[in-house]
Design an enzyme around this catalytic site. Structure first.
Site, PDB file in Angstrom:
ATOM      1  N   ARG A 281       0.546   3.755   1.989  1.00  0.00           N
ATOM      2  CA  ARG A 281       0.820   3.919   3.463  1.00  0.00           C
ATOM      3  C   ARG A 281       0.915   2.722   4.205  1.00  0.00           C
ATOM      4  O   ARG A 281       0.516   1.753   3.968  1.00  0.00           O
ATOM      5  CB  ARG A 281      -0.436   4.868   3.775  1.00  0.00           C
ATOM      6  CG  ARG A 281      -1.818   3.814   3.620  1.00  0.00           C
ATOM      7  CD  ARG A 281      -3.023   4.931   3.803  1.00  0.00           C
ATOM      8  NE  ARG A 281      -4.048   3.715   3.507  1.00  0.00           N
ATOM      9  CZ  ARG A 281      -5.526   4.112   4.150  1.00  0.00           C
ATOM     10  NH1 ARG A 281      -5.774   4.968   4.968  1.00  0.00           N
ATOM     11  NH2 ARG A 281      -6.264   3.240   3.859  1.00  0.00           N
TER      12      ARG A 281
ATOM     13  N   ASP B 122       0.781  -1.331  -0.071  1.00  0.00           N
ATOM     14  CA  ASP B 122      -0.048  -0.013  -0.143  1.00  0.00           C
ATOM     15  C   ASP B 122       0.747   1.291   0.006  1.00  0.00           C
ATOM     16  O   ASP B 122       2.196   1.132   0.342  1.00  0.00           O
ATOM     17  CB  ASP B 122      -0.639  -0.044   1.185  1.00  0.00           C
ATOM     18  CG  ASP B 122      -2.427   0.759   1.035  1.00  0.00           C
ATOM     19  OD1 ASP B 122      -3.270   0.215   1.032  1.00  0.00           O
ATOM     20  OD2 ASP B 122      -2.020   2.122   1.062  1.00  0.00           O
TER      21      ASP B 122
ATOM     22  N   TYR C 207     -15.180   8.624 -11.479  1.00  0.00           N
ATOM     23  CA  TYR C 207     -15.103   7.342 -11.126  1.00  0.00           C
ATOM     24  C   TYR C 207     -15.372   6.255 -12.138  1.00  0.00           C
ATOM     25  O   TYR C 207     -14.831   5.352 -12.720  1.00  0.00           O
ATOM     26  CB  TYR C 207     -15.524   7.093  -9.643  1.00  0.00           C
ATOM     27  CG  TYR C 207     -15.523   5.770  -9.082  1.00  0.00           C
ATOM     28  CD1 TYR C 207     -14.371   5.305  -8.684  1.00  0.00           C
ATOM     29  CD2 TYR C 207     -16.625   5.096  -8.980  1.00  0.00           C
ATOM     30  CE1 TYR C 207     -14.320   3.967  -7.972  1.00  0.00           C
ATOM     31  CE2 TYR C 207     -16.772   3.806  -8.192  1.00  0.00           C
ATOM     32  CZ  TYR C 207     -15.476   3.343  -7.863  1.00  0.00           C
ATOM     33  OH  TYR C 207     -15.153   2.248  -7.306  1.00  0.00           O
TER      34      TYR C 207
ATOM     35  N   ASN D 258       3.773   2.521  -4.334  1.00  0.00           N
ATOM     36  CA  ASN D 258       3.013   3.460  -5.132  1.00  0.00           C
ATOM     37  C   ASN D 258       2.406   2.644  -6.345  1.00  0.00           C
ATOM     38  O   ASN D 258       3.150   2.477  -7.166  1.00  0.00           O
ATOM     39  CB  ASN D 258       3.780   4.800  -5.497  1.00  0.00           C
ATOM     40  CG  ASN D 258       2.982   5.939  -6.180  1.00  0.00           C
ATOM     41  OD1 ASN D 258       1.757   5.370  -6.628  1.00  0.00           O
ATOM     42  ND2 ASN D 258       3.393   6.798  -6.305  1.00  0.00           N
TER      43      ASN D 258
HETATM   44  P1  NAD Z   1     -10.119   2.004  -0.331  1.00  0.00           P
HETATM   45  O1  NAD Z   1     -10.106   3.318  -0.388  1.00  0.00           O
HETATM   46  O2  NAD Z   1     -10.691   1.509   1.186  1.00  0.00           O
HETATM   47  O3  NAD Z   1      -8.671   1.250  -0.305  1.00  0.00           O
HETATM   48  C1  NAD Z   1      -7.984   1.790  -1.399  1.00  0.00           C
HETATM   49  C2  NAD Z   1      -6.480   1.349  -0.878  1.00  0.00           C
HETATM   50  O4  NAD Z   1      -5.500   1.898  -1.902  1.00  0.00           O
HETATM   51  C3  NAD Z   1      -6.234   2.433   0.254  1.00  0.00           C
HETATM   52  O5  NAD Z   1      -5.330   1.597   1.415  1.00  0.00           O
HETATM   53  C4  NAD Z   1      -5.061   3.392  -0.020  1.00  0.00           C
HETATM   54  O6  NAD Z   1      -4.027   3.874   0.751  1.00  0.00           O
HETATM   55  C5  NAD Z   1      -4.311   2.682  -1.217  1.00  0.00           C
HETATM   56  N1  NAD Z   1      -3.990   3.640  -2.179  1.00  0.00           N
HETATM   57  C6  NAD Z   1      -4.239   4.701  -2.474  1.00  0.00           C
HETATM   58  N2  NAD Z   1      -3.510   5.326  -3.731  1.00  0.00           N
HETATM   59  C7  NAD Z   1      -2.424   4.220  -3.854  1.00  0.00           C
HETATM   60  C8  NAD Z   1      -1.358   4.247  -4.676  1.00  0.00           C
HETATM   61  N3  NAD Z   1      -0.849   5.305  -5.436  1.00  0.00           N
HETATM   62  N4  NAD Z   1      -0.565   3.195  -4.411  1.00  0.00           N
HETATM   63  C9  NAD Z   1      -0.869   2.107  -3.750  1.00  0.00           C
HETATM   64  N5  NAD Z   1      -2.185   2.089  -2.836  1.00  0.00           N
HETATM   65  C10 NAD Z   1      -2.526   3.183  -2.806  1.00  0.00           C
HETATM   66  O7  NAD Z   1     -10.755   1.152  -1.449  1.00  0.00           O
HETATM   67  P2  NAD Z   1     -11.764  -0.287  -1.256  1.00  0.00           P
HETATM   68  O8  NAD Z   1     -13.066   0.012  -0.792  1.00  0.00           O
HETATM   69  O9  NAD Z   1     -10.944  -1.239  -0.578  1.00  0.00           O
HETATM   70  O10 NAD Z   1     -11.752  -0.462  -2.866  1.00  0.00           O
HETATM   71  C11 NAD Z   1     -10.965  -1.413  -3.451  1.00  0.00           C
HETATM   72  C12 NAD Z   1     -10.907  -1.335  -5.086  1.00  0.00           C
HETATM   73  O11 NAD Z   1     -12.448  -1.849  -5.169  1.00  0.00           O
HETATM   74  C13 NAD Z   1     -11.105   0.004  -5.851  1.00  0.00           C
HETATM   75  O12 NAD Z   1     -10.752  -0.266  -7.106  1.00  0.00           O
HETATM   76  C14 NAD Z   1     -12.539   0.170  -5.751  1.00  0.00           C
HETATM   77  O13 NAD Z   1     -12.865   1.026  -6.951  1.00  0.00           O
HETATM   78  C15 NAD Z   1     -13.314  -0.872  -5.734  1.00  0.00           C
HETATM   79  N6  NAD Z   1     -14.696  -0.666  -5.442  1.00  0.00           N
HETATM   80  C16 NAD Z   1     -15.020  -1.033  -4.063  1.00  0.00           C
HETATM   81  C17 NAD Z   1     -16.293  -0.803  -3.542  1.00  0.00           C
HETATM   82  C18 NAD Z   1     -16.704  -0.581  -2.233  1.00  0.00           C
HETATM   83  O14 NAD Z   1     -17.934  -0.672  -1.781  1.00  0.00           O
HETATM   84  N7  NAD Z   1     -15.703  -0.578  -1.334  1.00  0.00           N
HETATM   85  C19 NAD Z   1     -17.315  -0.944  -4.406  1.00  0.00           C
HETATM   86  C20 NAD Z   1     -17.050  -0.882  -5.948  1.00  0.00           C
HETATM   87  C21 NAD Z   1     -15.814  -1.211  -6.375  1.00  0.00           C
END
Ligand code: NAD
Length: 313
Positions: free
Chosen positions: A37, A35, A143, A53
């Protein structure tokens, strides 16, 4: 060759639970979490973790080589509500991270790729109820545009370069372990937290805003099942519709009242209402059910039980 997995964006809402489940299946050392972070959380502390990243191609490539990775799960993205506040960066992150892993798969550096899409690929001109797998998709959010474009590129890389990429259009996901990351369906997680802490919740959507939702365990199982299915069963290489339950804020509040009778909800719609209005109310996921045997387990009542019990702890 044994399966070695890299999860990019492992500290997020889905990544946290996906990492833990995959580690329990494949062994902790075979699942590398990464991640941007480094948080003090089990995903980081309980197994291999790298700060990565998703926009840095060379860094992804060197991690893949270092750990001899076979499968990548790309979970890093800007989610719907956050993306609207920073469209240019959302486009950059959501598209270029995907291109990086697609190109690494094209170059034969990994065998299989999971990339999540979303119900956000649909838009106001899409049939709202039982939205079909193949239908009008004119998303109106950055998005949704990034997810729709991503789907097209996944299918293209599969058809032209033979990349084994698999994808699901997740609905709103509900879990108690990690807070959601800035989506339009986040209210369905926040409401449980506030019900327990304050006994009341101010909802950022109108009471009759029905959206497709899913309990996290179902979503994680779907993700692992589509990745484990024989390649010939994955007939759709853009992204599969996936469904479990659909409800509106009033219905989830009624369910919470069965456990907390004095719970109250008020409605103060904000900019997310417009996003929600452009999305489906329910999803037809018969292709996923037919092609690779998808079946959901959790309904609203059971999910509410689990959420309240675990958040109380
Ligand atoms: P989230 O925002 O909770 O987690 C995303 C993670 O990616 C975070 O931990 C963040 O620190 C990390 N991140 C951000 N930028 C980064 C980078 N440049 N390099 C490395 N890591 C990075 O998102 P989520 O809810 O876990 O969603 C994951 C995927 O599923 C995404 O593609 C999202 O679009 C998709 N999605 C989620 C949902 C939902 O309800 N949670 C629904 C539809 C689709």
């Amino acid at each position: 060759m044994s399966t070695k997995i890299l999860i990019i964006g492992a500290c997020g809402q889905i990544g946290t639970e996906l990492t833990q489940k995959l580690r329990s299946i494949h062994g902790t050392d075979n699942v590398i979490a990464s991640d941007i972070r480094k948080l003090n959380v089990p995903v980081v502390n309980d197994g291999p973790f790298e700060v990565l990243n998703a926009l840095d191609f060379n860094q992804i490539e060197s991690l893949i080589e270092k750990y001899e990775i076979t499968d990548v799960y790309l979970m890093a993205a800007l989610l719907s509500a956050t993306a609207e506040k920073n469209p240019a960066f959302a486009w950059d992150l959501n598209m270029n991270s995907l291109f990086h892993v697609l190109n690494l798969a094209k170059a034969g550096k990994i065998k299989k790729l999971f990339w999540p899409s979303s119900i956000a690929v649909f838009g106001p001109t899409t049939p709202k109820n039982q939205t079909p797998q193949f239908t009008i998709a004119e998303p109106t959010t950055v998005y949704g545009i990034s997810k729709q474009s991503g789907e097209r590129w996944c299918e293209y890389y599969h058809n032209i370069f033979g990349v084994d990429v698999r994808s699901i259009r997740y609905p709103g996901l509900i879990s108690y372990t990690t807070l959601p990351g800035g989506g339009t369906t986040d209210y369905a997680v926040d409401i449980y937290h506030k019900a327990l802490s304050d006994g009341t919740y101010e909802c950022f959507l109108k009471e009759e805003t029905t959206m497709p939702m899913m309990y996290m365990d179902d979503a994680i199982r779907a993700t692992i099942e589509i990745m484990e299915a024989p390649a010939e069963k994955i007939k759709i290489r853009s992204s599969y519709n996936l469904a479990a339950i659909s409800f509106d804020p009033k219905e989830i509040a009624e369910e919470i009242k069965k456990h907390i009778p004095d719970f109250t909800i008020t409605y103060e719609p904000d900019f997310r209402q417009k996003i929600a209005d452009s999305w489906p109310a329910s999803i037809d996921d018969s292709s996923a059910r037919e092609d690779w045997g998808w079946k959901h387990d959790f309904d609203l009542a059971e999910m509410t039980n689990i959420m309240l019990e675990n958040l109380k702890k």
